[in-house]
Design a protein around this motif. Structure first.
Motif, PDB file in Angstrom:
ATOM      1  N   VAL A 135     -10.838  18.510   8.111  1.00 27.32           N
ATOM      2  CA  VAL A 135     -11.790  17.980   8.972  1.00 27.32           C
ATOM      3  C   VAL A 135     -11.548  16.689   9.570  1.00 27.32           C
ATOM      4  N   THR A 136     -11.596  16.507  10.923  1.00 32.44           N
ATOM      5  CA  THR A 136     -11.373  15.536  11.812  1.00 32.44           C
ATOM      6  C   THR A 136     -12.690  15.118  12.216  1.00 32.44           C
ATOM      7  N   THR A 137     -13.073  13.858  11.900  1.00 36.84           N
ATOM      8  CA  THR A 137     -14.419  13.317  12.322  1.00 36.84           C
ATOM      9  C   THR A 137     -14.827  13.206  13.701  1.00 36.84           C
ATOM     10  N   THR A 138     -13.724  12.611  14.502  1.00 36.34           N
ATOM     11  CA  THR A 138     -13.856  12.241  15.921  1.00 36.34           C
ATOM     12  C   THR A 138     -13.383  13.272  16.847  1.00 36.34           C
ATOM     13  N   PHE A 139     -12.810  14.343  16.281  1.00 40.46           N
ATOM     14  CA  PHE A 139     -12.530  15.413  17.295  1.00 40.46           C
ATOM     15  C   PHE A 139     -12.480  16.406  16.695  1.00 40.46           C
ATOM     16  N   THR A 141     -11.159  19.679  17.680  1.00 39.65           N
ATOM     17  CA  THR A 141     -10.084  20.984  17.872  1.00 39.65           C
ATOM     18  C   THR A 141      -9.578  21.169  16.557  1.00 39.65           C
ATOM     19  N   GLY A 142      -8.934  20.206  15.818  1.00 38.33           N
ATOM     20  CA  GLY A 142      -8.292  20.479  14.430  1.00 38.33           C
ATOM     21  C   GLY A 142      -9.249  21.008  13.355  1.00 38.33           C
ATOM     22  N   THR A 143     -10.514  20.726  13.457  1.00 40.47           N
ATOM     23  CA  THR A 143     -11.174  21.217  12.603  1.00 40.47           C
ATOM     24  C   THR A 143     -11.687  22.752  12.831  1.00 40.47           C
ATOM     25  N   LEU A 144     -11.808  22.861  14.053  1.00 40.09           N
ATOM     26  CA  LEU A 144     -12.050  24.242  14.391  1.00 40.09           C
ATOM     27  C   LEU A 144     -10.848  25.184  14.258  1.00 40.09           C
ATOM     28  N   THR A 145      -9.845  24.643  14.535  1.00 40.73           N
ATOM     29  CA  THR A 145      -8.565  25.434  14.291  1.00 40.73           C
ATOM     30  C   THR A 145      -8.425  25.997  12.551  1.00 40.73           C
ATOM     31  N   SER A 146      -8.739  24.852  12.039  1.00 42.64           N
ATOM     32  CA  SER A 146      -8.643  24.883  10.488  1.00 42.64           C
ATOM     33  C   SER A 146      -9.690  26.050  10.016  1.00 42.64           C
ATOM     34  N   LEU A 147     -11.052  25.879  10.609  1.00 42.52           N
ATOM     35  CA  LEU A 147     -11.985  26.892  10.394  1.00 42.52           C
ATOM     36  C   LEU A 147     -11.633  28.374  10.672  1.00 42.52           C
ATOM     37  N   ARG A 155     -10.348  33.494   3.969  1.00 40.31           N
ATOM     38  CA  ARG A 155     -10.650  32.153   2.904  1.00 40.31           C
ATOM     39  C   ARG A 155     -12.104  31.601   3.113  1.00 40.31           C
ATOM     40  N   THR A 156     -12.723  31.130   2.163  1.00 37.43           N
ATOM     41  CA  THR A 156     -14.110  30.361   2.377  1.00 37.43           C
ATOM     42  C   THR A 156     -14.000  29.085   1.914  1.00 37.43           C
ATOM     43  N   GLU A 157     -13.218  28.477   1.271  1.00 38.07           N
ATOM     44  CA  GLU A 157     -13.258  27.052   1.049  1.00 38.07           C
ATOM     45  C   GLU A 157     -13.219  26.250   2.136  1.00 38.07           C
ATOM     46  N   PHE A 158     -13.968  24.991   2.175  1.00 41.42           N
ATOM     47  CA  PHE A 158     -14.131  23.916   3.218  1.00 41.42           C
ATOM     48  C   PHE A 158     -15.053  24.714   4.452  1.00 41.42           C
ATOM     49  N   ARG A 159     -15.455  25.876   4.384  1.00 39.08           N
ATOM     50  CA  ARG A 159     -15.874  26.368   5.695  1.00 39.08           C
ATOM     51  C   ARG A 159     -17.306  25.426   5.846  1.00 39.08           C
ATOM     52  N   THR A 160     -18.159  25.180   4.907  1.00 35.64           N
ATOM     53  CA  THR A 160     -19.370  24.631   5.016  1.00 35.64           C
ATOM     54  C   THR A 160     -19.102  23.078   5.887  1.00 35.64           C
ATOM     55  N   VAL A 161     -18.404  22.503   5.175  1.00 31.82           N
ATOM     56  CA  VAL A 161     -17.860  21.337   5.676  1.00 31.82           C
ATOM     57  C   VAL A 161     -17.540  21.110   7.064  1.00 31.82           C
ATOM     58  N   ARG A 162     -16.787  22.042   7.182  1.00 31.88           N
ATOM     59  CA  ARG A 162     -16.045  22.058   8.896  1.00 31.88           C
ATOM     60  C   ARG A 162     -17.091  22.687   9.819  1.00 31.88           C
ATOM     61  N   ILE A 163     -17.980  23.420   9.583  1.00 31.52           N
ATOM     62  CA  ILE A 163     -19.031  23.779  10.334  1.00 31.52           C
ATOM     63  C   ILE A 163     -20.157  22.882  10.418  1.00 31.52           C
ATOM     64  N   LEU A 164     -20.397  22.255   9.259  1.00 34.55           N
ATOM     65  CA  LEU A 164     -21.168  20.878   9.715  1.00 34.55           C
ATOM     66  C   LEU A 164     -20.785  19.924  10.311  1.00 34.55           C
ATOM     67  N   SER A 165     -19.431  19.802  10.189  1.00 43.73           N
ATOM     68  CA  SER A 165     -19.022  18.585  10.979  1.00 43.73           C
ATOM     69  C   SER A 165     -18.941  18.721  12.555  1.00 43.73           C
ATOM     70  N   ILE A 166     -18.456  20.103  12.683  1.00 48.76           N
ATOM     71  CA  ILE A 166     -18.603  20.431  14.297  1.00 48.76           C
ATOM     72  C   ILE A 166     -20.026  20.454  14.933  1.00 48.76           C
ATOM     73  N   LEU A 167     -21.083  20.996  14.248  1.00 43.88           N
ATOM     74  CA  LEU A 167     -22.435  20.761  14.423  1.00 43.88           C
ATOM     75  C   LEU A 167     -22.915  19.391  14.701  1.00 43.88           C
ATOM     76  N   ALA A 168     -22.422  18.437  13.692  1.00 36.78           N
ATOM     77  CA  ALA A 168     -23.043  17.123  13.545  1.00 36.78           C
ATOM     78  C   ALA A 168     -22.150  16.329  14.994  1.00 36.78           C
ATOM     79  N   LEU A 169     -21.057  16.586  15.369  1.00 32.14           N
ATOM     80  CA  LEU A 169     -20.637  15.909  16.353  1.00 32.14           C
ATOM     81  C   LEU A 169     -21.314  16.320  17.629  1.00 32.14           C
ATOM     82  N   VAL A 170     -21.758  17.472  17.687  1.00 32.36           N
ATOM     83  CA  VAL A 170     -22.523  18.043  18.952  1.00 32.36           C
ATOM     84  C   VAL A 170     -23.854  17.538  18.871  1.00 32.36           C
TER      85      VAL A 170
END
Length: 210
Positions: A135-139, A141-147, A155-170
């Motif tokens: 998860v990269t909190t200020t951009f 692209t990296g988070t979306l790629t990892s997801l 693999r499902t680990e870290f899926r929730t934090v990645r999705i929430l981070s993207i939604l939180a930025l928006v």
């Protein structure tokens, strides 16, 4: 640091980045202070109106962000970095409240630099405490790629934090834009809220080196 705490901090900081970039882009000459990729693209858009102002503002943001990110990774104390980010965001708010508008080029550069400093501190925190999740909190692209990579691999680990981070930025960008529509000063004040929330969530411990 609690494993349950770090994802929440990352999501809150993602919201802060969205709100900060909304304010910077809409009120500081169309410059990003969290998303440096966007600024590097702006440097090349020489046909953009007021290109010189764009070039100077984007360059200031990138230099300030890079320098403070380097220093932040050497400090590696999450709480100290978040205190610095919060104080700097407060300075942006105070300065913007008293500055004459529209802002001159000098004031634009000052606020851009301060905002980039705050985002650099938050980036170091987010990048380090969530190093395993990508998860990269200020951009995002990296988070979306990892997801997408983890989903493709089943693999499902870290899926929730990645999705929430993207939604939180928006969400941060949307709320920031709405706040600015009501009063630009609200747009400057909004990033302080998630910074304070993150301070409450973040234990006073050092972040291990990546």
């Amino acid at each position: 640091m609690s494993k349950a705490t770090t994802p929440a901090v990352a999501v809150v900081l993602s919201f802060a980045a969205g709100a900060t970039d909304a304010f910077a882009f809409l009120q500081l000459g169309g410059i990003f202070t969290a998303n440096m990729t966007g600024n590097l693209i702006l440097v090349g858009l020489y046909q953009r109106p007021n290109y010189l102002t764009t070039l100077i503002g984007a360059s200031v943001a990138v230099v300030a962000f890079a320098l403070v990110t380097y220093l932040g990774f050497r400090v590696r104390n999450a709480r100290v970095l978040l205190v610095v980010a919060t104080v700097v965001q407060a300075l942006v708010l105070a300065g913007y409240a008293v500055a004459d508008r529209p802002l001159g080029r000098l004031w634009l550069c000052v606020f851009i630099a301060l905002s980039a400093v705050a985002m650099a501190c938050q980036t170091v925190i987010g990048r380090t405490i969530e190093a395993r999740s990508g998860v990269t909190t200020t951009f995002v692209t990296g988070t979306l790629t990892s997801l997408m990579q983890s989903l493709a691999n089943g693999r499902t680990e870290f899926r929730t934090v990645r999705i929430l981070s993207i939604l939180a930025l928006v969400a941060g960008a949307l709320v920031g834009a709405l706040a600015i529509t009501g009063d630009p000063l609200l747009g400057a004040a909004l990033p302080l809220v998630p910074s304070v929330v993150a301070l409450a969530l973040l234990p006073g411990v050092s972040v291990p080196s990546a």
